[in-house]
Design an enzyme around this catalytic site. Structure first.
Site, mmCIF file in Angstrom:
data_model
loop_
_atom_site.group_PDB
_atom_site.id
_atom_site.type_symbol
_atom_site.label_atom_id
_atom_site.label_comp_id
_atom_site.label_asym_id
_atom_site.label_seq_id
_atom_site.Cartn_x
_atom_site.Cartn_y
_atom_site.Cartn_z
ATOM 1 N N CYS A 132 0.955 -1.179 0.010
ATOM 2 C CA CYS A 132 0.140 0.067 0.023
ATOM 3 C C CYS A 132 0.921 1.283 0.274
ATOM 4 O O CYS A 132 1.668 1.461 1.016
ATOM 5 C CB CYS A 132 -0.951 -0.024 1.169
ATOM 6 S SG CYS A 132 -1.908 1.596 1.153
ATOM 7 N N ASN A 194 1.005 -3.201 -7.639
ATOM 8 C CA ASN A 194 0.230 -2.205 -6.992
ATOM 9 C C ASN A 194 0.420 -1.035 -7.620
ATOM 10 O O ASN A 194 1.114 -0.964 -8.428
ATOM 11 C CB ASN A 194 0.457 -2.224 -5.536
ATOM 12 C CG ASN A 194 -0.711 -1.766 -4.614
ATOM 13 O OD1 ASN A 194 -1.276 -0.817 -5.085
ATOM 14 N ND2 ASN A 194 -0.793 -2.536 -3.607
ATOM 15 N N THR A 268 -8.726 -0.243 -12.125
ATOM 16 C CA THR A 268 -8.995 1.323 -12.395
ATOM 17 C C THR A 268 -10.360 1.237 -13.608
ATOM 18 O O THR A 268 -11.232 2.043 -13.575
ATOM 19 C CB THR A 268 -7.949 2.068 -13.138
ATOM 20 O OG1 THR A 268 -7.001 2.089 -12.184
ATOM 21 C CG2 THR A 268 -8.341 3.525 -13.258
HETATM 22 O O1 RRO Z 1 -5.868 1.994 0.315
HETATM 23 C C1 RRO Z 1 -5.234 2.592 -0.184
HETATM 24 O O2 RRO Z 1 -4.988 3.759 -0.321
HETATM 25 C C2 RRO Z 1 -4.523 1.513 -1.336
HETATM 26 C C3 RRO Z 1 -4.159 0.450 -0.857
HETATM 27 BR BR1 RRO Z 1 -4.486 -0.266 0.531
HETATM 28 C C4 RRO Z 1 -3.143 -0.148 -2.034
HETATM 29 O O3 RRO Z 1 -2.694 -1.420 -1.639
HETATM 30 N N1 RRO Z 1 -3.010 0.395 -3.129
HETATM 31 C C5 RRO Z 1 -3.449 1.857 -3.224
HETATM 32 O O4 RRO Z 1 -3.077 2.294 -4.638
HETATM 33 N N2 RRO Z 1 -4.175 2.296 -2.612
#
Ligand code: RRO
Length: 306
Positions: A132, A194, A268
């Site tokens: 994240c 990610n 997305t």
């Molecule tokens: O919740 C988020 O802000 C988030 C997460 Br956990 C993630 O793994 N990837 C992302 O782009 N946002």
């Protein structure tokens, strides 16, 4: 011609390679009026944490050219409410149900997995979010350190026999090192990537648009970057890989399969068209028919580079 879209990621068998990406598909029920969920290879939930989280202050999402930035901050209902309120719907689905888990330290992840053990017969795999970009300790620091990735994977491996998917960050110079660490720790599958760290500016106000200044960048712009990361991982590890990044069409899926992914996640694109995941499954079958491919698995890693 019969088209076989099924793929095997070790012991995780999917009717087709199309999964939904964590954080873009709620807990799946939210999309049930737009998608026949049972036509997907599977769904991946928003990251579940030990305790409920309200997430970051606004703005949390902004559209930018060729993609979007998010700074959600791991907003989710927490594992207890997830089991009580979200699992009853998920267990009615025939497609694969993958629960994404997250936290700020190993003990958090362990606590989530301990609780999920009570409903494990209805879960097909766990995806461990070590990537994240929007939470200070939310996988951000340890997800970039191969030693920590190894330790986390090993700790969770000892707790469950279910397939463990480790989701990697692209915000490193050598994603292969992270992949190897997860493999050594006992991961069954890797998912990549990610979001990339990005920033958008409101020029009039001279301020960042996102409340956290930077956020996670996703969408069509990252597809070539993500393909390169999957390719890099393919050279580094033997584990099955789930490719993620800017997938909007069947052709995008085929690109990821050719570079070595065994399945993909659509993220997305769900914000643009909530029924797109099912449309991609339809289109994938048509593409295979047009190209004379009877088994989609034959394309996995079939990129010719010489
Ligand atoms: O919740 C988020 O802000 C988030 C997460 Br956990 C993630 O793994 N990837 C992302 O782009 N946002």
């Amino acid at each position: 011609m019969e088209i076989d879209l099924s793929v095997d990621l070790g012991s995780l068998n999917l009717a087709n390679p199309v999964l939904t990406a964590s954080g873009t598909f709620g807990y799946a029920q939210e999309f049930s009026e737009f998608v026949n969920l049972n036509r997907l290879g599977g769904v991946v939930t928003k990251s579940i944490t030990r305790y409920p989280r309200p997430g970051n202050p606004p703005h949390r999402i902004v559209e930018v050219s060729c993609g979007m930035l998010n700074s959600i901050g791991l907003a989710n209902v927490g594992v207890d409410a997830f089991i009580r309120e979200k699992m009853p719907f998920l267990r009615t689905l025939q497609c694969r149900k993958i629960v994404n888990i997250a936290g700020e330290c190993i003990e958090d992840y362990v606590a989530v997995l301990e609780k999920l053990a009570s409903v494990e017969e209805d879960i097909d795999a766990y995806e461990v979010n070590l990537s994240c970009p929007n939470v200070k300790e939310g996988g951000r620091t340890f997800g970039k350190d191969p030693e920590q990735v190894f330790k986390m994977t090993r700790a969770l491996r000892q707790m469950t026999g279910k397939p463990l998917i480790v989701k990697l960050t692209p915000n490193v110079s050598d994603i292969g090192e992270l992949g190897k660490a997860a493999e050594e720790g006992g991961a069954d599958i890797l998912s990549a990537v990610n979001t990339f760290v990005g920033l958008a500016v409101d020029v009039e106000r001279r301020r960042p648009i996102l409340g956290t200044v930077t956020g996670g960048f996703s969408g069509p712009a990252i597809k070539p970057l993500a393909l390169a990361k999957v390719w890099e991982l393919r050279q580094a590890v033997d584990l099955p890989i789930i490719g993620i990044g800017g997938i909007f069409r069947a052709n995008d899926v085929l690109e990821f399969l050719l570079v070595g992914a065994s399945a993909v996640q659509v993220g997305t694109a769900n914000f643009v068209d909530p029924s797109i995941s099912e449309k991609i499954v339809d289109e994938l079958e048509q593409s295979c028919r047009r190209m004379g491919i009877s088994r989609i698995r034959d394309l996995i890693g079939a990129l010719e580079t010489t």
